[in-house]
Design a protein around this motif. Structure first.
Motif, PDB file in Angstrom:
ATOM      1  N   SER A   3       0.842  -1.194   0.000  1.00  0.00           N
ATOM      2  CA  SER A   3       0.000   0.000   0.000  1.00  0.00           C
ATOM      3  C   SER A   3       0.875   1.240   0.000  1.00  0.00           C
ATOM      4  O   SER A   3       2.036   1.210   0.422  1.00  0.00           O
ATOM      5  CB  SER A   3      -0.914   0.016   1.226  1.00  0.00           C
ATOM      6  N   SER A 152      -4.194   4.915   3.361  1.00  0.00           N
ATOM      7  CA  SER A 152      -3.332   3.895   2.774  1.00  0.00           C
ATOM      8  C   SER A 152      -4.061   3.228   1.615  1.00  0.00           C
ATOM      9  O   SER A 152      -5.141   2.657   1.794  1.00  0.00           O
ATOM     10  CB  SER A 152      -2.961   2.860   3.837  1.00  0.00           C
ATOM     11  N   LEU A 153      -3.471   3.308   0.422  1.00  0.00           N
ATOM     12  CA  LEU A 153      -4.133   2.806  -0.783  1.00  0.00           C
ATOM     13  C   LEU A 153      -3.346   1.649  -1.393  1.00  0.00           C
ATOM     14  O   LEU A 153      -2.215   1.830  -1.850  1.00  0.00           O
ATOM     15  CB  LEU A 153      -4.272   3.913  -1.822  1.00  0.00           C
ATOM     16  N   PRO A 154      -3.938   0.447  -1.429  1.00  0.00           N
ATOM     17  CA  PRO A 154      -3.333  -0.656  -2.184  1.00  0.00           C
ATOM     18  C   PRO A 154      -3.646  -0.491  -3.670  1.00  0.00           C
ATOM     19  O   PRO A 154      -4.262   0.505  -4.081  1.00  0.00           O
ATOM     20  CB  PRO A 154      -4.022  -1.886  -1.599  1.00  0.00           C
ATOM     21  N   GLN A 159      -8.348  -2.708  -3.815  1.00  0.00           N
ATOM     22  CA  GLN A 159      -9.358  -1.795  -3.268  1.00  0.00           C
ATOM     23  C   GLN A 159     -10.768  -2.296  -3.587  1.00  0.00           C
ATOM     24  O   GLN A 159     -11.654  -2.303  -2.726  1.00  0.00           O
ATOM     25  CB  GLN A 159      -9.176  -0.393  -3.846  1.00  0.00           C
TER      26      GLN A 159
END
Length: 428
Positions: A3, A152-154, A159
């Motif tokens: 992430s 936090s972005l995967p 997502q």
């Protein structure tokens, strides 16, 4: 799960709030284009309660805050600050007022529903509430705070998988809510047929009044009622009319729930949202009659007046004084009493005749006991309980299932967001 920590400004195409049309509430219409306000934005779900409407001219003035189907809505002021949901598609096109922010994601970088869940993650919620409490006397999130807030972005496919898992639970919860609304409407229709129109079935299975059932004039109610029925008051119908604790015990981290009006939902007490008190304080309040039992009817009497719950099983919680406990005498129906108190005509009668105070309106119990009530014959009440009891029980079962699914969702949410539960191998 890999992430990347990113600011919302880096993954969105729009962050902004609206305004209240000139004239305030007086400028609203009964139909038109929806104006979404803070009361419509609950955590995880959109609420139609209090939804306002504006005309085309007002909507044109707010065209820069037009809500789209995949927008995330975030409350940015007041006690409801940081509540977050997505709009129901049925309200689109809509506008927002100054208390609600639109967060519109770049679909190549962030899945909108994932962003909603990320903002509802307990750690993120705590951070937003902390930010909102800094500065002025009223909680508020500024545009800059939202833009600089990091999540936090995967990868986008991860997502979408996380959003899909959590959405399954939310969709089932909403389906049960819709079923409960239908079941409650059915119960109210039957109640009206029997106790307003007096078309309950007679001994021949025919509607009582229209088939010539005997009626008699009742002076107290100012209308005809079936022969053998009588007008009285709540004190005659109930063996107990009381309320909860008139003081607030010390809150503890791990203890027994104590409920206020804000913990009363449409179909039950939100136990997980209640404050906790020690076993000593709990036992004292139980001894003082502040714990409802199976068969009781709860009525919100302070501040928000008129929320009604039928208690269908014994549970370990106590009440503060903002909630009244009505316990019907054994020969009478608590289900009849609960539905009667929900009628708009009953609520109007209570507000007109038994409420005092302007800053904090409250029902005075010593007066409330005199509230008029129509008491049908016991045989009719028993038949009504037999028919309606299963509907009320199903509503409670759906509500309890929703509580369990909400708990599961709330448990999964931080684990999915942190990567503790790896969804990369799940085929969705």
């Amino acid at each position: 799960m890999n992430s990347e920590l990113m600011k919302l400004s880096e993954v969105t195409t729009k962050i902004g709030s609206g305004a209240t049309p000139r004239g305030g509430k007086e400028a609203y219409y009964s139909t038109g284009i929806s104006l979404i306000r803070s009361q419509n934005v609950l955590d995880f779900k959109f609420s139609y309660d209090g939804l306002a409407f504006i005309d085309e001219t007002q909507a044109h003035d707010l065209r820069n805050v037009t809500v789209e189907a995949d927008d995330v809505l975030l409350n940015i002021t007041g006690d409801s600050v940081a509540r977050c949901c997505m709009p129901d598609k049925s309200v689109i096109p809509a506008r927002v007022n100054q208390h609600v922010a639109i967060i519109r994601t770049d679909p190549d970088l962030a899945h909108s529903k994932f962003v909603m869940y990320a903002l509802l993650n307990p750690l993120a919620k705590k951070s937003l509430l902390s930010l909102a409490s800094h500065g002025g006397t009223r909680n508020a999130l500024t545009k800059a705070m939202i833009e600089n807030f990091e999540i936090s972005l995967p990868q986008i496919d991860i997502q979408k998988k996380i959003s899909s898992i959590l959405s399954v639970l939310d969709e089932k919860i909403e389906l049960n809510n819709q079923m409960n609304k239908v079941l409650e409407q059915m119960a109210q229709v039957i109640f009206k047929q029997w106790f307003v129109d007096f078309e309950f079935q007679n001994e021949n299975g025919e509607p009582y009044r229209s088939s010539g059932g005997e009626m008699e004039w009742n002076e107290e109610l100012g209308k005809e009622i079936p022969e053998g029925w009588r007008a009285s008051n709540l004190e005659d119908y109930c063996e107990v009319i009381t309320d909860g604790a008139h003081y607030s015990p010390k809150e503890v981290d791990d203890g027994f729930p104590i409920a206020t009006v804000k913990n009363m939902s449409e179909y039950g007490i939100e136990i997980n949202e209640c404050k906790r008190i020690s076993i000593e304080d709990y036992n004292l309040l139980v001894h003082n009659g502040c714990r409802p039992i199976k068969g009781d009817v709860l009525f919100s009497k302070d501040g928000t007046i008129g929320r009604v719950l039928n208690v269908l099983r014994d549970e370990e919680y106590v009440l503060l004084s903002s909630i009244a406990i009505l316990r019907a005498k054994t020969q009478y129906s608590s289900i009849y009493l609960g539905i009667l108190l929900k009628l708009p005509s009953t609520l109007k009668m209570i507000k007109d005749g038994f409420v005092s105070g302007s800053a904090l309106p409250r029902v005075v119990l010593k007066d409330f006991r005199r509230a008029p009530i129509l008491i049908p014959q016991n045989v009719i009440l028993n038949k009504f309980d037999h028919i309606i009891g299963d509907l009320i029980l199903k509503i409670k079962q759906n509500y309890d299932l929703n509580q369990r699914m909400s708990g599961l969702r709330d448990t999964l949410l931080p684990k999915l967001m942190s990567g503790e539960i790896d969804v990369s191998e799940i085929d969705l």
